[in-house]
Design a protein around this motif. Structure first.
Motif, PDB file in Angstrom:
ATOM      1  N   ALA A  40      28.418  62.905-101.487  1.00 42.43           N
ATOM      2  CA  ALA A  40      28.095  63.470-100.178  1.00 42.43           C
ATOM      3  C   ALA A  40      27.255  64.738-100.333  1.00 42.43           C
ATOM      4  N   ALA A  41      27.587  65.569-101.307  1.00 36.59           N
ATOM      5  CA  ALA A  41      26.815  66.791-101.541  1.00 36.59           C
ATOM      6  C   ALA A  41      25.389  66.454-101.978  1.00 36.59           C
ATOM      7  N   LEU A  42      25.251  65.463-102.851  1.00 35.92           N
ATOM      8  CA  LEU A  42      23.913  65.045-103.287  1.00 35.92           C
ATOM      9  C   LEU A  42      23.103  64.476-102.119  1.00 35.92           C
ATOM     10  N   GLN A  43      23.750  63.710-101.266  1.00 35.76           N
ATOM     11  CA  GLN A  43      23.041  63.133-100.121  1.00 35.76           C
ATOM     12  C   GLN A  43      22.612  64.214 -99.134  1.00 35.76           C
ATOM     13  N   ARG A  44      23.445  65.238 -98.952  1.00 34.39           N
ATOM     14  CA  ARG A  44      23.035  66.353 -98.084  1.00 34.39           C
ATOM     15  C   ARG A  44      21.798  67.041 -98.655  1.00 34.39           C
ATOM     16  N   ARG A  45      21.763  67.208 -99.971  1.00 32.32           N
ATOM     17  CA  ARG A  45      20.595  67.827-100.614  1.00 32.32           C
ATOM     18  C   ARG A  45      19.367  66.929-100.473  1.00 32.32           C
ATOM     19  N   GLN A  46      19.553  65.615-100.598  1.00 31.54           N
ATOM     20  CA  GLN A  46      18.436  64.690-100.428  1.00 31.54           C
ATOM     21  C   GLN A  46      17.849  64.793 -99.027  1.00 31.54           C
ATOM     22  N   VAL A  47      18.693  64.947 -98.036  1.00 30.72           N
ATOM     23  CA  VAL A  47      18.217  65.090 -96.661  1.00 30.72           C
ATOM     24  C   VAL A  47      17.385  66.364 -96.532  1.00 30.72           C
ATOM     25  N   GLN A  48      17.850  67.457 -97.142  1.00 29.14           N
ATOM     26  CA  GLN A  48      17.091  68.706 -97.092  1.00 29.14           C
ATOM     27  C   GLN A  48      15.707  68.532 -97.725  1.00 29.14           C
ATOM     28  N   VAL A  49      15.671  67.902 -98.881  1.00 31.52           N
ATOM     29  CA  VAL A  49      14.397  67.707 -99.586  1.00 31.52           C
ATOM     30  C   VAL A  49      13.476  66.802 -98.764  1.00 31.52           C
ATOM     31  N   ALA A  50      14.023  65.746 -98.184  1.00 29.81           N
ATOM     32  CA  ALA A  50      13.204  64.833 -97.381  1.00 29.81           C
ATOM     33  C   ALA A  50      12.633  65.544 -96.159  1.00 29.81           C
ATOM     34  N   ARG A  51      13.436  66.371 -95.527  1.00 29.20           N
ATOM     35  CA  ARG A  51      12.946  67.113 -94.359  1.00 29.20           C
ATOM     36  C   ARG A  51      11.856  68.095 -94.748  1.00 29.20           C
ATOM     37  N   GLN A  52      12.024  68.768 -95.888  1.00 29.91           N
ATOM     38  CA  GLN A  52      10.987  69.696 -96.352  1.00 29.91           C
ATOM     39  C   GLN A  52       9.696  68.944 -96.669  1.00 29.91           C
ATOM     40  N   ALA A  53       9.830  67.801 -97.303  1.00 29.53           N
ATOM     41  CA  ALA A  53       8.647  67.005 -97.657  1.00 29.53           C
ATOM     42  C   ALA A  53       7.942  66.500 -96.403  1.00 29.53           C
ATOM     43  N   ALA A  54       8.718  66.129 -95.389  1.00 30.20           N
ATOM     44  CA  ALA A  54       8.120  65.617 -94.154  1.00 30.20           C
ATOM     45  C   ALA A  54       7.343  66.709 -93.417  1.00 30.20           C
ATOM     46  N   GLN A  55       7.745  67.952 -93.598  1.00 27.93           N
ATOM     47  CA  GLN A  55       7.066  69.060 -92.914  1.00 27.93           C
ATOM     48  C   GLN A  55       5.829  69.528 -93.677  1.00 27.93           C
ATOM     49  N   ALA A  56       5.640  69.037 -94.879  1.00 27.10           N
ATOM     50  CA  ALA A  56       4.532  69.504 -95.710  1.00 27.10           C
ATOM     51  C   ALA A  56       3.181  68.987 -95.237  1.00 27.10           C
ATOM     52  N   GLY A  57       3.158  67.992 -94.382  1.00 21.28           N
ATOM     53  CA  GLY A  57       1.899  67.456 -93.900  1.00 21.28           C
ATOM     54  C   GLY A  57       1.512  66.207 -94.667  1.00 21.28           C
ATOM     55  N   PRO A  58       0.467  65.553 -94.240  1.00 17.97           N
ATOM     56  CA  PRO A  58       0.066  64.299 -94.875  1.00 17.97           C
ATOM     57  C   PRO A  58      -0.535  64.529 -96.269  1.00 17.97           C
ATOM     58  N   TYR A  59      -0.387  63.528 -97.099  1.00 22.84           N
ATOM     59  CA  TYR A  59      -0.926  63.587 -98.460  1.00 22.84           C
ATOM     60  C   TYR A  59      -2.443  63.727 -98.442  1.00 22.84           C
ATOM     61  N   SER A  60      -3.087  63.150 -97.450  1.00 23.53           N
ATOM     62  CA  SER A  60      -4.550  63.247 -97.375  1.00 23.53           C
ATOM     63  C   SER A  60      -4.992  64.705 -97.235  1.00 23.53           C
ATOM     64  N   ALA A  61      -4.228  65.500 -96.509  1.00 30.05           N
ATOM     65  CA  ALA A  61      -4.569  66.922 -96.357  1.00 30.05           C
ATOM     66  C   ALA A  61      -4.439  67.649 -97.693  1.00 30.05           C
ATOM     67  N   LEU A  62      -3.428  67.295 -98.476  1.00 27.87           N
ATOM     68  CA  LEU A  62      -3.275  67.890 -99.802  1.00 27.87           C
ATOM     69  C   LEU A  62      -4.456  67.518-100.693  1.00 27.87           C
ATOM     70  N   CYS A  63      -4.878  66.274-100.617  1.00 30.25           N
ATOM     71  CA  CYS A  63      -6.052  65.841-101.389  1.00 30.25           C
ATOM     72  C   CYS A  63      -7.290  66.645-100.980  1.00 30.25           C
ATOM     73  N   ASP A  64      -7.453  66.864 -99.666  1.00 36.41           N
ATOM     74  CA  ASP A  64      -8.582  67.673 -99.190  1.00 36.41           C
ATOM     75  C   ASP A  64      -8.524  69.080 -99.767  1.00 36.41           C
ATOM     76  N   LEU A  65      -7.329  69.669 -99.790  1.00 32.44           N
ATOM     77  CA  LEU A  65      -7.177  71.021-100.329  1.00 32.44           C
ATOM     78  C   LEU A  65      -7.549  71.093-101.801  1.00 32.44           C
ATOM     79  N   ARG A  66      -7.259  70.023-102.527  1.00 31.32           N
ATOM     80  CA  ARG A  66      -7.579  69.986-103.960  1.00 31.32           C
ATOM     81  C   ARG A  66      -9.035  69.612-104.214  1.00 31.32           C
TER      82      ARG A  66
END
Length: 96
Positions: A40-66
């Motif tokens: 349960a603790a690991l799954q709570r952490r996975q949810v946090q990581v997934a939410r952070q990743a979802a807020q990072a924006g699309p991968y295409s924007a990261l490619c543009d930045l690079r």
């Protein structure tokens, strides 16, 4: 020193085996609960990581930045394919 099972009377063996069984079952239950708590603790952490990743924006924007124009183009094409897919709830899948 505690006698071995082979040194006990049948009644003593029954008591010893029941005592061992109680400890074994209790240990199993505690270990199982600890594993569930860890999961349960690991799954709570996975949810946090997934939410952070979802807020990072699309991968295409990261490619543009690079400066990776080809990668950004491929990522946008993939994002468009994903956007065209119906959600599982629209198909009567996952419970909404």
């Amino acid at each position: 020193m505690t006698p071995g099972l082979d040194e006990m009377t049948p009644h003593g063996q029954a008591i010893a085996l029941e005592w061992y069984g109680l400890g074994y079952r209790d240990g199993h239950a505690r270990g199982y609960q600890a594993a569930q708590d860890d999961m349960a603790a690991l799954q709570r952490r996975q949810v946090q990581v997934a939410r952070q990743a979802a807020q990072a924006g699309p991968y295409s924007a990261l490619c543009d930045l690079r400066g990776d124009r080809e990668g950004a183009q491929r990522a946008r094409a993939h994002e468009q394919r994903i956007a065209q897919m119906p959600s599982p709830t629209e198909l009567g899948g996952w419970d909404a």
